[in-house]
Design a protein around this motif. Structure first.
Motif, PDB file in Angstrom:
ATOM      1  N   UNK A 122      40.865  45.718  36.096  1.00 31.06           N
ATOM      2  CA  UNK A 122      39.755  45.298  35.964  1.00 31.06           C
ATOM      3  C   UNK A 122      38.956  44.742  37.314  1.00 31.06           C
ATOM      4  N   UNK A 123      39.725  44.232  38.264  1.00 33.90           N
ATOM      5  CA  UNK A 123      39.179  43.610  39.342  1.00 33.90           C
ATOM      6  C   UNK A 123      38.642  44.887  40.219  1.00 33.90           C
ATOM      7  N   UNK A 124      39.300  45.799  40.077  1.00 30.43           N
ATOM      8  CA  UNK A 124      38.980  47.224  40.964  1.00 30.43           C
ATOM      9  C   UNK A 124      37.602  47.672  40.481  1.00 30.43           C
ATOM     10  N   UNK A 125      37.531  47.849  38.917  1.00 37.83           N
ATOM     11  CA  UNK A 125      36.553  48.214  38.290  1.00 37.83           C
ATOM     12  C   UNK A 125      34.977  47.204  38.701  1.00 37.83           C
ATOM     13  N   UNK A 126      35.364  45.958  38.573  1.00 34.20           N
ATOM     14  CA  UNK A 126      34.302  44.878  38.830  1.00 34.20           C
ATOM     15  C   UNK A 126      33.842  45.224  40.343  1.00 34.20           C
ATOM     16  N   UNK A 127      34.704  45.460  41.454  1.00 36.73           N
ATOM     17  CA  UNK A 127      34.280  45.729  42.770  1.00 36.73           C
ATOM     18  C   UNK A 127      33.388  47.019  42.828  1.00 36.73           C
ATOM     19  N   UNK A 128      33.984  48.071  42.137  1.00 38.30           N
ATOM     20  CA  UNK A 128      33.126  49.334  42.178  1.00 38.30           C
ATOM     21  C   UNK A 128      31.727  49.310  41.398  1.00 38.30           C
ATOM     22  N   UNK A 129      31.670  48.340  40.237  1.00 33.53           N
ATOM     23  CA  UNK A 129      30.398  48.420  39.545  1.00 33.53           C
ATOM     24  C   UNK A 129      29.757  47.366  40.579  1.00 33.53           C
ATOM     25  N   UNK A 130      29.999  46.200  41.361  1.00 33.89           N
ATOM     26  CA  UNK A 130      29.361  45.627  42.189  1.00 33.89           C
ATOM     27  C   UNK A 130      28.878  46.390  43.354  1.00 33.89           C
ATOM     28  N   UNK A 131      29.449  47.438  43.946  1.00 29.02           N
ATOM     29  CA  UNK A 131      29.113  48.034  44.982  1.00 29.02           C
ATOM     30  C   UNK A 131      27.993  49.082  44.539  1.00 29.02           C
ATOM     31  N   UNK A 132      27.786  49.223  43.127  1.00 27.58           N
ATOM     32  CA  UNK A 132      26.689  50.266  42.849  1.00 27.58           C
ATOM     33  C   UNK A 132      25.618  49.505  42.183  1.00 27.58           C
ATOM     34  N   UNK A 133      25.661  48.004  42.246  1.00 27.77           N
ATOM     35  CA  UNK A 133      24.495  47.405  41.820  1.00 27.77           C
ATOM     36  C   UNK A 133      24.588  47.122  40.327  1.00 27.77           C
TER      37      UNK A 133
END
Length: 262
Positions: free
Chosen positions: A75-86
């Motif tokens: 979930x943390x990894x998913x959040x970071x990826x989504x964060x990088x995508x705006x």
């Protein structure tokens, strides 16, 4: 963080999940093979993410969660990826899900704190950083001190930023990001002798870059240290001739406020 995660800002302060004593880094779905598959999928996701293949990385995270639905690092990894995508709404939902499963996961708390900081929700971000730092056995308090201190600076609490960055420096004096940001907040407070001490640590080593050299020049000029200012100006022009900082130095624009964060 990869390499020098920042010079004067910390766009790299969000970090991929790392092992620490308080975080359940191995899934525990009750199915040994499913747990193994989830770990493999998350490792693949991290690799794709680091190579900039974000959508593929998201797909792999999704497959990890299919195998182990309560796998907090996924979930943390998913959040970071989504964060990088705006995709901020999705990122925040992923952070909240991670912390709903494991409220004291220091890694998730740190990254959620940085997410909130980038959204200028400073009070909320400070609460997350404090919770991360309070987790027993947290192995990376210096990275949270760095992010926390930079966010305090962004919020205008220069004295608070100094205290937090000094705490991080005490834990990790070899960290160039801590030294650079600490020198910046000291410079903002006109504590020039101390500011020179910390920026020298960076500019005399392998992590010197255009921004750290520029900051050093400004501090040296303010301290009337002509020798240091000249030395760093020469390094800046020779090593980073195409940088905004080198061009500004050649044009004598040492009061250009756009080259340092406020």
């Amino acid at each position: 963080m990869l390499g020098l995660a920042l010079a004067l800002t910390v766009a790299g302060c969000a970090t991929r999940p790392e092992a620490n004593g308080a975080s359940a880094q191995t899934p525990n779905s009750g199915n040994e093979q499913a747990d193994k598959n989830a770990q493999i999928r998350l490792e693949l996701a991290e690799g794709y993410y680091q190579r900039g293949q974000t959508e593929v990385a998201l797909s792999e995270v999704g497959k990890a969660l299919e195998q182990a639905p309560d796998y907090v690092p996924a979930y943390t990894m998913r959040a970071l990826i989504e964060m990088s995508l705006g995709r901020n709404a999705q990122a925040e939902a992923s952070f909240r899900k991670a912390l709903a499963i494991q409220p004291n996961n220091a890694d998730a708390l740190h990254n959620y704190g940085w997410f909130l900081c980038t959204d200028k929700r400073y009070a909320e971000s400070f609460a997350m950083f404090k919770r991360a730092l309070a987790v027993p056995g947290y192995r990376y308090p210096q990275r949270t001190d760095l992010a926390y201190g930079v966010c305090q600076y962004r919020d205008g609490d220069i004295a608070g930023a100094e205290r937090t960055l000094r705490a991080g420096f005490a834990l990790d004096p070899a960290n160039p990001a801590l030294s650079t940001n600490l020198s910046l907040v000291l410079y903002r407070q006109n504590k020039l002798k101390d500011a020179l001490f910390y920026i020298r640590r960076v500019n005399s080593g392998q992590y010197a870059n255009a921004q750290s050299l520029w900051l050093g020049i400004l501090i040296a000029r303010a301290a009337a240290d002509t020798l240091e200012a000249t030395t760093w100006t020469n390094q800046l022009v020779q090593r980073f001739p195409d940088s905004r900082e080198a061009i500004a130095s050649q044009q004598g624009r040492f009061d250009d406020s756009s080259l340092l964060p406020r």
